[in-house]
Write a protein that holds these residues in place. Sequence first.
Motif, PDB file in Angstrom:
ATOM      1  N   VAL A 276       0.623  -1.091  -0.589  1.00 14.55           N
ATOM      2  CA  VAL A 276      -0.303  -0.233  -0.508  1.00 14.55           C
ATOM      3  C   VAL A 276       0.674   1.168  -0.340  1.00 14.55           C
ATOM      4  CG1 VAL A 276      -1.683   1.203   1.520  1.00 14.55           C
ATOM      5  CG2 VAL A 276      -1.689  -0.839   1.155  1.00 14.55           C
ATOM      6  N   TRP A 277       0.483   1.882  -0.954  1.00 13.47           N
ATOM      7  CA  TRP A 277       1.337   3.447  -1.280  1.00 13.47           C
ATOM      8  C   TRP A 277       0.787   4.262   0.082  1.00 13.47           C
ATOM      9  CZ3 TRP A 277       4.786   3.947  -3.949  1.00 13.47           C
ATOM     10  CH2 TRP A 277       5.353   2.861  -5.225  1.00 13.47           C
ATOM     11  N   HIS A 278       1.724   4.808   0.722  1.00 12.15           N
ATOM     12  CA  HIS A 278       1.669   5.254   2.571  1.00 12.15           C
ATOM     13  C   HIS A 278       2.934   6.557   2.347  1.00 12.15           C
ATOM     14  CE1 HIS A 278       4.355   2.455   3.208  1.00 12.15           C
ATOM     15  NE2 HIS A 278       4.514   3.029   4.526  1.00 12.15           N
ATOM     16  N   THR A 279       2.341   7.575   3.330  1.00 14.52           N
ATOM     17  CA  THR A 279       3.689   8.393   4.162  1.00 14.52           C
ATOM     18  C   THR A 279       2.321   9.052   5.196  1.00 14.52           C
ATOM     19  OG1 THR A 279       4.708  10.288   3.424  1.00 14.52           O
ATOM     20  CG2 THR A 279       2.373  10.668   2.263  1.00 14.52           C
ATOM     21  N   HIS A 280       2.862  10.293   5.871  1.00  9.75           N
ATOM     22  CA  HIS A 280       2.601  10.737   7.294  1.00  9.75           C
ATOM     23  C   HIS A 280       3.145  11.658   6.883  1.00  9.75           C
ATOM     24  CE1 HIS A 280       5.948   8.678   7.938  1.00  9.75           C
ATOM     25  NE2 HIS A 280       5.413   7.658   7.396  1.00  9.75           N
ATOM     26  N   THR A 281       2.503  12.753   8.185  1.00  9.11           N
ATOM     27  CA  THR A 281       3.112  14.010   8.491  1.00  9.11           C
ATOM     28  C   THR A 281       2.643  14.098  10.192  1.00  9.11           C
ATOM     29  OG1 THR A 281       2.573  16.554   8.484  1.00  9.11           O
ATOM     30  CG2 THR A 281       0.703  15.099   8.462  1.00  9.11           C
ATOM     31  N   LEU A 282       3.724  14.841  10.273  1.00  7.08           N
ATOM     32  CA  LEU A 282       3.409  15.093  12.154  1.00  7.08           C
ATOM     33  C   LEU A 282       3.648  16.638  12.466  1.00  7.08           C
ATOM     34  CD1 LEU A 282       5.069  11.903  11.586  1.00  7.08           C
ATOM     35  CD2 LEU A 282       5.715  12.285  14.208  1.00  7.08           C
ATOM     36  N   ASN A 283       3.290  17.020  13.280  1.00 10.07           N
ATOM     37  CA  ASN A 283       2.605  18.160  13.962  1.00 10.07           C
ATOM     38  C   ASN A 283       4.504  18.018  14.713  1.00 10.07           C
ATOM     39  OD1 ASN A 283       2.649  17.353  16.702  1.00 10.07           O
ATOM     40  ND2 ASN A 283       0.925  18.484  16.953  1.00 10.07           N
ATOM     41  N   GLN A 284       5.059  19.073  15.164  1.00 14.89           N
ATOM     42  CA  GLN A 284       6.219  19.603  16.142  1.00 14.89           C
ATOM     43  C   GLN A 284       6.334  18.094  17.144  1.00 14.89           C
ATOM     44  OE1 GLN A 284       7.221  23.522  16.281  1.00 14.89           O
ATOM     45  NE2 GLN A 284       8.051  22.965  13.743  1.00 14.89           N
ATOM     46  N   GLN A 285       5.379  17.438  17.971  1.00 14.85           N
ATOM     47  CA  GLN A 285       5.478  17.552  18.821  1.00 14.85           C
ATOM     48  C   GLN A 285       5.611  15.848  19.237  1.00 14.85           C
ATOM     49  OE1 GLN A 285       3.297  19.981  18.905  1.00 14.85           O
ATOM     50  NE2 GLN A 285       4.669  21.264  19.522  1.00 14.85           N
ATOM     51  N   GLY A 286       5.217  15.239  17.141  1.00 17.02           N
ATOM     52  CA  GLY A 286       5.129  14.472  16.951  1.00 17.02           C
ATOM     53  C   GLY A 286       5.417  13.098  17.063  1.00 17.02           C
ATOM     54  N   LYS A 287       5.469  12.216  17.922  1.00 16.26           N
ATOM     55  CA  LYS A 287       6.182  10.768  17.719  1.00 16.26           C
ATOM     56  C   LYS A 287       5.445   9.662  17.707  1.00 16.26           C
ATOM     57  CE  LYS A 287       9.667  10.480  21.822  1.00 16.26           C
ATOM     58  NZ  LYS A 287      10.596   9.899  21.338  1.00 16.26           N
ATOM     59  N   VAL A 288       6.020   8.626  16.775  1.00 18.37           N
ATOM     60  CA  VAL A 288       5.850   7.233  16.415  1.00 18.37           C
ATOM     61  C   VAL A 288       6.132   6.290  16.324  1.00 18.37           C
ATOM     62  CG1 VAL A 288       4.063   6.132  14.644  1.00 18.37           C
ATOM     63  CG2 VAL A 288       3.297   8.607  14.772  1.00 18.37           C
ATOM     64  N   LEU A 289       5.758   5.684  16.870  1.00 18.07           N
ATOM     65  CA  LEU A 289       6.292   4.255  17.373  1.00 18.07           C
ATOM     66  C   LEU A 289       6.212   3.205  15.872  1.00 18.07           C
ATOM     67  CD1 LEU A 289       7.909   1.343  19.314  1.00 18.07           C
ATOM     68  CD2 LEU A 289       5.777   0.807  19.301  1.00 18.07           C
ATOM     69  N   ILE A 290       7.490   2.627  14.855  1.00 18.95           N
ATOM     70  CA  ILE A 290       6.848   1.879  14.175  1.00 18.95           C
ATOM     71  C   ILE A 290       7.123   0.371  13.809  1.00 18.95           C
ATOM     72  CG2 ILE A 290       8.160   1.580  11.294  1.00 18.95           C
ATOM     73  CD1 ILE A 290       7.812   4.571  11.636  1.00 18.95           C
ATOM     74  N   VAL A 291       6.867  -0.385  13.695  1.00 20.61           N
ATOM     75  CA  VAL A 291       7.467  -2.436  13.546  1.00 20.61           C
ATOM     76  C   VAL A 291       7.521  -3.030  12.433  1.00 20.61           C
ATOM     77  CG1 VAL A 291       6.786  -4.458  14.787  1.00 20.61           C
ATOM     78  CG2 VAL A 291       6.199  -2.596  16.338  1.00 20.61           C
ATOM     79  N   GLU A 292       8.222  -3.202  12.243  1.00 23.78           N
ATOM     80  CA  GLU A 292       8.793  -3.542  10.208  1.00 23.78           C
ATOM     81  C   GLU A 292       9.362  -4.904  10.179  1.00 23.78           C
ATOM     82  OE1 GLU A 292      10.023  -0.473   8.082  1.00 23.78           O
ATOM     83  OE2 GLU A 292      11.657   0.173   9.290  1.00 23.78           O
ATOM     84  N   ASN A 293       8.936  -5.637   9.326  1.00 15.03           N
ATOM     85  CA  ASN A 293      10.270  -6.851   9.288  1.00 15.03           C
ATOM     86  C   ASN A 293      11.643  -5.672   9.154  1.00 15.03           C
ATOM     87  OD1 ASN A 293       8.727  -8.690   8.827  1.00 15.03           O
ATOM     88  ND2 ASN A 293       8.683  -8.458   6.237  1.00 15.03           N
ATOM     89  N   ARG A 294      12.485  -6.233   9.657  1.00 12.73           N
ATOM     90  CA  ARG A 294      13.728  -6.202   9.942  1.00 12.73           C
ATOM     91  C   ARG A 294      14.864  -5.362   8.766  1.00 12.73           C
ATOM     92  NH1 ARG A 294      19.008  -9.458  12.499  1.00 12.73           N
ATOM     93  NH2 ARG A 294      20.479  -7.731  12.555  1.00 12.73           N
TER      94      ARG A 294
END
Length: 141
Positions: free
Chosen positions: A92-110
């Motif tokens: 799936v094509w994707h992207t993201h945008t965060l505000n200046q306080q943004g923090k995201v945990l990501i889990v993916e294949n190594r």
Amino acid sequence: MKKEWIEVVSYDRDGYQPLIDFESWRVAILNYCDELSIDQIENMQKHNKTDEVFVLLEGECTLFTGGMGDSLEEIDAIFMEPNRIYNVKKGVWHTHTLNQQGKVLIVENRDTSDENSPTILLNLDQKAVLQKKCHYYQSMV
């Protein structure tokens, strides 16, 4: 507690940083950085070998998708809520945008990398759609 039993890591700088790799999976943190500002996003990517999990830890993040084909289809957006799991499916094509306080945990294949994660450039109309659908951007205009 013996330190060899638990690994404790964190990341507070801008951008993406893998923190733990184990066998086939990876855990990373994505913090706000200028290139993820809604007016700076130039492309979307997809992963050919893995789903990718996102969890909003702090701030605000809008996650965009653009279909599964060879080119972008209709762009959609979801405003992420804290502590909910968002699983972007393989291909799936994707992207993201965060505000200046943004923090995201990501889990993916190594083994997720540029070699198995193509990108596609956004045209001016597609960039305008991202801005229109971005939750925090709309509150700034």
